[in-house]
Structure formats: structure tokens, C-alpha cells
Design a protein around this motif. Structure first.
Motif, short mmCIF file in Angstrom:
data_model
loop_
_atom_site.label_atom_id
_atom_site.label_comp_id
_atom_site.label_asym_id
_atom_site.label_seq_id
_atom_site.Cartn_x
_atom_site.Cartn_y
_atom_site.Cartn_z
N ASN A 96 0.92 -1.20 -0.43
CA ASN A 96 0.29 0.07 -0.10
C ASN A 96 1.04 1.58 -0.27
N LEU A 97 2.15 1.25 -1.14
CA LEU A 97 2.56 2.51 -1.47
C LEU A 97 1.58 3.52 -1.63
N PHE A 98 2.03 4.67 -1.77
CA PHE A 98 1.45 5.02 -2.60
C PHE A 98 2.04 5.82 -3.91
N PRO A 99 1.43 5.32 -4.98
CA PRO A 99 1.87 5.19 -6.18
C PRO A 99 2.28 6.89 -7.31
N HIS A 100 1.81 7.23 -6.60
CA HIS A 100 2.17 9.19 -7.02
C HIS A 100 2.95 9.69 -6.38
N LEU A 101 3.69 8.84 -5.42
CA LEU A 101 4.58 10.15 -4.53
C LEU A 101 6.34 9.66 -4.94
N THR A 102 6.96 10.02 -4.55
CA THR A 102 8.29 9.47 -4.89
C THR A 102 8.38 8.72 -3.07
N VAL A 103 9.57 6.90 -3.62
CA VAL A 103 9.55 7.14 -2.04
C VAL A 103 9.83 7.38 -0.67
N MET A 104 11.18 8.90 -0.82
CA MET A 104 11.42 9.95 -0.10
C MET A 104 10.12 10.80 0.14
N GLN A 105 9.19 10.45 -0.78
CA GLN A 105 7.85 11.58 -0.20
C GLN A 105 6.47 10.58 0.03
N ASN A 106 6.76 9.30 0.31
CA ASN A 106 6.15 8.45 0.71
C ASN A 106 6.19 8.55 2.53
N ILE A 107 7.43 8.08 2.74
CA ILE A 107 8.40 8.24 4.22
C ILE A 107 7.46 9.75 4.95
N THR A 108 8.09 10.83 4.51
CA THR A 108 7.72 12.04 4.17
C THR A 108 6.29 12.34 4.73
N LEU A 109 6.17 12.19 4.47
CA LEU A 109 4.53 12.58 4.05
C LEU A 109 3.53 12.80 5.09
N ALA A 110 3.35 11.65 6.02
CA ALA A 110 2.70 11.54 7.19
C ALA A 110 3.65 12.82 8.05
N PRO A 111 4.51 12.88 8.88
CA PRO A 111 5.68 13.16 9.72
C PRO A 111 5.63 14.36 9.53
N ILE A 112 5.00 15.49 7.68
CA ILE A 112 5.64 16.68 7.61
C ILE A 112 3.62 16.90 7.90
N TRP A 113 2.86 16.15 7.91
CA TRP A 113 1.71 16.74 7.27
C TRP A 113 0.70 16.31 8.73
N VAL A 114 1.40 15.71 9.84
CA VAL A 114 0.82 15.11 10.71
C VAL A 114 1.49 15.51 12.28
N ARG A 115 2.95 14.79 12.20
CA ARG A 115 3.83 16.10 13.53
C ARG A 115 3.77 16.84 12.80
N LYS A 116 3.64 17.65 11.85
CA LYS A 116 3.76 18.75 11.53
C LYS A 116 5.36 19.34 11.78
N LYS A 117 6.34 18.82 10.75
CA LYS A 117 7.78 18.40 11.07
C LYS A 117 7.68 19.84 9.65
N THR A 118 8.99 19.96 9.82
CA THR A 118 9.71 20.52 8.49
C THR A 118 10.24 19.56 7.52
N ARG A 119 10.38 19.95 6.45
CA ARG A 119 10.16 19.17 5.36
C ARG A 119 12.11 18.31 5.50
N LYS A 120 12.42 19.23 6.34
CA LYS A 120 14.66 19.59 6.38
C LYS A 120 14.92 18.24 7.20
N GLU A 121 13.38 18.53 8.28
CA GLU A 121 14.18 17.01 9.07
C GLU A 121 13.21 15.66 8.84
N SER A 122 12.02 16.28 8.27
CA SER A 122 11.41 15.00 7.66
C SER A 122 12.37 14.19 6.54
N ASP A 123 13.51 15.25 5.69
CA ASP A 123 13.69 14.38 5.12
C ASP A 123 15.20 13.72 5.59
N ALA A 124 16.16 14.21 6.84
CA ALA A 124 16.69 13.94 7.09
C ALA A 124 16.42 12.14 7.63
#
Lengths: 249, 407
Positions: A96-124
Motif C-alpha cells: 500500500n505505498l502511494f504510487p503517485h509519490l516518490t519513495v522519499m515523499q511516501n516516507i515524509t508525507l505523514a511526518p510533515i502533515w501529521v507531526r508538523k515537522k519541517t521538510r528538512k527534518e523529515s528528509d533527514a
């Protein structure tokens, strides 16, 4: 591993019942899972093990009984449900990965939108997790470009990115080609040794024997037998368990 | 031998024409007969068509009425306002082509070429006898130059232009309408004077722009858990889908005033816009719903399990995938909406097709041998085709681009 000190349980299920119409899918399921415990749930197909694990984060609604996860009671209140979901990561049979997002975006989606982390933090954090599951070089690809084993490892990384206290695995290796099962199990073993609480529905008995603190055997929507791996594998008490183990081992 | 080498290197066919003919068209006696008959019919058709296209004198009707065709009865001394909007669109298209490259630049190039060719045509017919748009050649050439400048400039400062450009596109519609209608400092041009291609494009772009969000909301509403919202959406969709567009247009023209207080008067172009939008939204909703339903259930489950709420799940996960899946269907619907706007003729609006009828029934062509309706309708058909074909090609390109990395 087998920590016998009496800690407070992180998951408490008391008399959980669920029906699909007339079909009684879960019958009085009660279980207490300690912090850091690795519980493997097994049983024949249709025994309700997937349904049970999905009630813990409310992908399935239970009709009777109480479920308390990390001190939060599962009610119909959407705030409680969301709070529990933030504490639990889930890995599915079909990735159930999200096919329209890259691997990176799949992983950072929830931290950014739910945990309200910055993109930089979530990318790291995502980089770190991808390194941990061994596929950091695939970060910019889309899920469709990866093999099944790689996809499932991304799915694990995606769940871990939310820093959950509990990981739920719903037959994580059942949809994989045999040669890819090991790479996923290795990641799961490493996780189990890292001390996270794990509930895992699987048929991989080797995995269960190696890392499980407890094995729960379910049949017809109820828990038939539970115990540590030695008990279950060498001296199963229940007829149903004996039969199942003789078929699967 | 020849076929073998042709198979080995399919990009360089070494088969000579005669061999190809014999293998494909004259391999049996009945195939030979069919080929000859078809060739004869094709020759007849094409030679007659070309003969007519090149020799007919009827084009003069179209040329004389070119302004009517494009803007209808829009006052000639105010046509510069439409030209300003077209020039604005040209500039924005050019800049976008420079910034986003790929499909957008292809579109911009195509638009620029059309403007350029039209300007050349306009230059060959200066103000002698005919009455083309005021300063039309210069305006057209200027617009294409503006567009080219946009592509060049856009590609140079792409990074800083992205967000201003998106904002400009969003503002283009209201500002464009404001310039064309007037009001703030400009004399008002009542909508009953709008016509021709101008009216067709305004009706269809309004229809597309407004029905899209409405349709998506209806689709989401139909899948909602709230019984009242769901019931309303189902009732609306099924009601509209059950009646023809003509009926909706008539309802908007005749019944809408009954529901509104006497002081509120909505002019007939706005009523037609509302009708087209409401009509299109119902169909769009069903398409979007189809896209949403084609997604595996696991997608929403995975999103919810990660802690995303239902709004986030819809906006970030399900809706983007659903819309992507239905691009061909959506564009197909927009194409038919574009052509369906020609139905507004029956409520008294004179769009591109309506103006064609006006042109060929003008008194001056009465004695013209054979009339001029063929030429007029031919030009109108070509205009419709250019827009529809552009939409369909663009959708195909978007699809191709999106499938990269998707599989």
C-alpha cells in the motif's frame, strides 16, 4: 529479549467481539501486550488474526469489549482514534505505498502533515530510515520501479518515520516472491531486537521462533493457545495448534 | 530477402514501393479490385474537395465578416479590449512555456504559430475593401512576438517566476472577464453583444473552470457518510443526468428569473454559463467518483493508519490518484462541453456556430452562386477542430508523461 519483569501493558484488549453481519469474526479476544514485547499471531486463514490486528488501529471497528492502546481508549471519538493511529505504525500485506509519490515523499508525507515537522527534518529522518532498511539509493524512485521486497522495506520505513511505539505487521511477507522474504524478515528482526513493541501476523515460523517473546494461536475468531516459542513449538497443548503446526512446519 | 532485412531494421524499410503495393493491396484478385475502387473514390473525393477549396469565391464572405466570426457584435471601437486579453494570454502562455518546458512549451509554440500564421494572412488582406479587425495584423504579430519573448524570458528566470505565474493564471479569468465586460473606468459592453468565438470560448472556459471544483465536491459528497449531503448529491447528479442540456438551458433562461427577486436581473450569458456549469458538473462528478472507486481500498487505509485525517487522505492520496486515472475521460468531457456550447443558439445567444448562420444568411450573398454556407461552416468546423484536437493531444501527452515512473 524475553523480559519477564512485570511492566504495565501498552496494549490491553478485553473481551473484543466483532461481527460481519451474521458472521462472528472475533470472539472474546483478550490480550495484554507489554512494552517492547514481540508477539506473533498465527493461525489458519479466516481465523480472524488480520481482523484482530486491524481493530487495534481501528481499520476495523469492534462492537464489544475494550481496547486501550498506550493509555488511550479506543472509542468512536475521532480524536482518540487519530491519537492511537499516531502511536501505531502498520505494514500491510499489499505494501500500500502511494504510487503517485516518490519513495522519499511516501516516507515524509505523514511526518510533515501529521507531526508538523519541517521538510528538512523529515528528509533527514527518511534518509536515515532508508539507510536502516538498506535502500537509500532508491529514494527518488517511484514505488512502481521497485521490487516487492524493496517496496515492503519502504513501507516499513514509512511506518517508522512517525516514530510509533507499536508496529503492527499484517502478513508482511505473504505477497512476496520467496527470494525477497528474507530481506524483509531481516529488517523486522533488527526492529524486534531494537526494543519496539511488535504485533505480527505471519506464517514465518522461523522468524517467530527466533524473535518472538510470545506466540498467540488463533482459530475461529478466538485465541486458542498462547505461550513462548519453546512451549508452542515443542509442546502445543491444543489439538488445533498441533494440527496447524504439523501442516506448516 | 528484402522482408528479412526490413524485419531486422524496422526503422529503415528497404522494401520498394512496388513490392509493398503488391504484398498489401494487390495480393489477390479481389483485393486488387477493392484497392482500385477505393483509390478511384479517394481520388474523386480529394480532387473535388481541393478543387472547391482552391477555386471557390465564397471565402470572401468569411473574410468580410472575420470580426463578426471572432467577437460577434462586440463594438468595433472596443475590440482592442479583447485583443489586450488575448495578448495577456499569449504572454502568460509564453512565460509558462519557458518556465515549465515540455508539454506547456509545445502548447505555447502551437499557439504562437497560429497567431503568427493568422497575422501573415491578415497582412495579405490589408484594409482594402474588406474590413478586418482594427489593426489586426499588428496585434496578431505583436502577440506572437510577446509569446516568443515570454518563452525566452521564462526560461531565463524560471525559478522566480513559478509562483507569480500561477497566481496570474488564477487571476486571468476574473480580470479577463472584467476587461471584456468593462465597468471600472471602461465603458460597459453588455453581454448580449458578445458573440462568435469569443462567446464560445468564454462559455466553455467558464464551464470547465467552474464545473471542475463543483464536480469534485459532488463526487466527494456522494461518497460521504453524512446522509443529507449524500442524498443531496445523488439527487442532484441523477436529476441533471436525466435531462438534456437543452432543457437545462431553457430552465436557466425561463425559470431562473421566477426564483429570483424582481430587482435581481441576471443576463442571459451568465444564465447560460450557470446552465453549462451545472450540467457539466453532474457528469464530471460521476467520472471523478469512478476514479475514486477504481483505487484499491488499501490506499486510504494506509493513509489513515499513518494518522492522516480524512481531509488529508482525500486531498493528498485518493483524489490526486483518482484525477490522474481519469485524465482521458475528463478531457473527453471538456471537449464535448466545448462543442455542446453551440446549443446556446436556441436560447438566443450567438456563439461561433450561430454567427456562421448569421453570416451565410446575409443579404449580400443572396445572388452568390451556390451560397456561402459551405465556406462559412468549413471555417467554423476548422476552428472547432483546432481547439478540440489541441485538447485531445495535450491529454495524451500528459498521460504519457505521467505514466513514466508510474509502472
Amino acid at each position: 529479549m524475553a523480559d519477564q519483569t512485570n511492566q504495565e501493558p501498552i496494549i490491553i484488549c478485553e473481551g473484543v467481539n466483532k461481527w460481519y453481519g451474521e458472521f462472528h469474526a472475533l470472539r472474546d479476544v483478550s490480550i495484554r501486550v507489554r512494552r517492547g514485547e514481540v508477539v506473533v499471531i498465527c493461525g489458519p486463514s479466516g481465523s480472524g488474526k488480520s481482523t484482530f490486528i486491524r481493530t487495534i488501529n481501528r481499520l476495523e471497528e469492534h462492537q464489544q469489549g475494550t481496547i486501550i492502546v498506550d493509555g488511550i481508549e479506543m472509542t468512536n471519538d475521532i480524536r482518540n482514534i487519530d491519537a492511537i493511529r499516531r502511536e501505531t505504525g502498520m505494514v500491510f500485506q499489499q505494501f500500500n505505498l502511494f504510487p503517485h509519490l516518490t519513495v522519499m515523499q511516501n516516507i515524509t508525507l505523514a511526518p510533515i502533515w501529521v507531526r508538523k515537522k519541517t521538510r528538512k527534518e523529515s528528509d533527514a529522518k527518511a534518509k536515515e530510515l532508508l539507510e536502516r532498511v538498506g535502500i537509500v539509493e532508491q529514494a527518488q524512485k517511484f514505488p512502481g520501479q521497485l521490487s516487492g521486497g524493496q517496496q515492503q522495506r519502504v513501507a516499513i520505513a514509512r511506518a517508522l518515520a512517525m516514530e510509533p511505539r507499536i508496529m503492527l505487521f499484517d502478513e508482511p511477507t505473504s505477497a512476496l516472491d520467496p527470494e525477497m522474504v528474507k530481506e524483509v524478515l531481516d529488517v523486522m528482526k533488527e526492529l524486534a531486537r531494537g526494543g519496539i513493541t511488535m504485533l505480527c501476523v505471519t506464517h514465518e515460523m522461523g522468524f517467530a521462533r527466533e524473535v518472538a517473546d510470545r506466540i498467540v494461536f488463533m482459530d475461529h475468531g478466538q485465541i486458542v493457545e498462547e505461550g513462548n516459542p519453546e512451549q508452542i513449538f515443542s509442546a502445543p497443548q491444543h489439538e488445533r495448534t498441533k494440527l496447524f503446526l504439523s501442516q506448516i512446519l | 530477402m528484402t522482408t528479412d532485412s526490413a524485419r531486422a531494421r524496422p526503422t529503415k524499410p528497404t522494401v520498394v514501393l512496388w513490392d509493398w503495393l503488391r504484398q498489401n493491396l494487390f495480393n489477390t484478385w479481389y483485393n486488387a479490385i477493392i484497392s482500385v475502387v477505393i483509390a478511384f473514390l479517394l481520388y474523386q473525393l480529394l480532387s473535388n474537395l481541393l478543387g472547391w477549396l482552391l477555386t471557390t469565391q465564397g471565402w470572401i464572405a468569411v473574410l468580410t465578416n472575420i470580426r463578426l466570426l471572432f467577437v460577434g457584435r462586440y463594438p468595433p471601437d472596443q475590440v482592442w479590449r479583447v485583443e489586450v486579453v488575448v495578448a495577456l494570454i499569449a504572454l502568460l502562455t509564453g512565460l509558462s512555456g519557458g518556465v515549465w518546458k515540455g508539454i506547456v512549451r509545445n502548447l505555447a509554440t502551437g499557439f504562437g504559430l497560429i497567431l503568427f500564421v493568422l497575422s501573415l494572412i491578415a497582412f495579405t488582406f490589408p484594409n482594402d475593401g474588406f474590413n478586418p479587425m482594427i489593426a489586426a495584423p499588428i496585434f496578431l504579430l505583436g502577440s506572437s512576438a510577446l509569446l516568443a519573448l515570454g518563452i525566452w524570458g521564462g526560461s531565463r528566470i524560471a525559478e522566480r517566476l513559478r509562483i507569480p505565474l500561477i497566481i496570474s493564471w488564477v487571476l486571468l479569468y476574473p480580470i479577463g472577464i472584467l476587461i471584456i465586460r468593462g465597468g471600472v473606468g471602461l465603458p460597459v459592453v453588455e453581454t448580449n453583444l458578445w458573440g462568435g468565438l469569443l462567446l464560445t470560448l468564454i462559455l466553455s472556459s467558464s464551464g470547465i473552470i467552474l464545473s471542475f471544483p463543483l464536480g469534485v465536491l459532488l463526487a466527494l459528497g456522494r461518497r460521504s457518510d453524512l446522509p443529507i449531503v449524500k442524498g443531496f448529491c445523488i439527487a442532484y447528479i441523477e436529476l441533471i443526468r436525466g435531462i438534456p442540456l437543452v432543457t437545462v438551458l431553457f430552465m436557466a433562461q425561463l425559470m431562473l428569473p421566477l426564483f429570483l427577486p424582481d430587482q435581481v436581473r441576471i443576463d442571459s450569458v451568465v444564465r447560460a454559463m450557470v446552465a453549462v456549469t451545472l450540467f457539466s458538473a453532474a457528469y464530471l462528478a460521476e467520472n471523478v467518483r469512478g476514479g475514486l472507486q477504481s483505487l484499491p481500498r488499501g490506499q486510504a487505509e494506509a493513509a489513515r493508519a499513518l494518522g492522516l485525517n480524512s481531509v488529508q487522505t482525500t486531498l493528498l492520496i485518493t483524489l490526486p490518484q483518482a484525477l490522474r486515472a481519469i485524465i482521458p475521460v475528463l478531457v473527453g468531457q471538456f471537449i464535448s462541453l466545448f462543442k455542446d456550447t453551440s446549443l446556446v443558439v436556441i436560447v438566443g445567444l450567438i456563439d461561433l456556430l450561430g454567427i456562421a448562420r448569421t453570416i451565410y444568411s446575409q443579404a449580400e450573398w443572396k445572388d452568390f452562386t451556390g451560397g456561402v454556407w459551405r465556406e462559412t461552416l468549413f471555417v467554423v468546423a476548422v476552428i472547432y477542430w483546432i481547439f478540440s484536437f489541441t485538447m485531445s493531444r495535450t491529454s495524451k501527452k500528459i498521460e504519457e508523461k505521467m505514466s513514466v515512473g508510474y509502472r
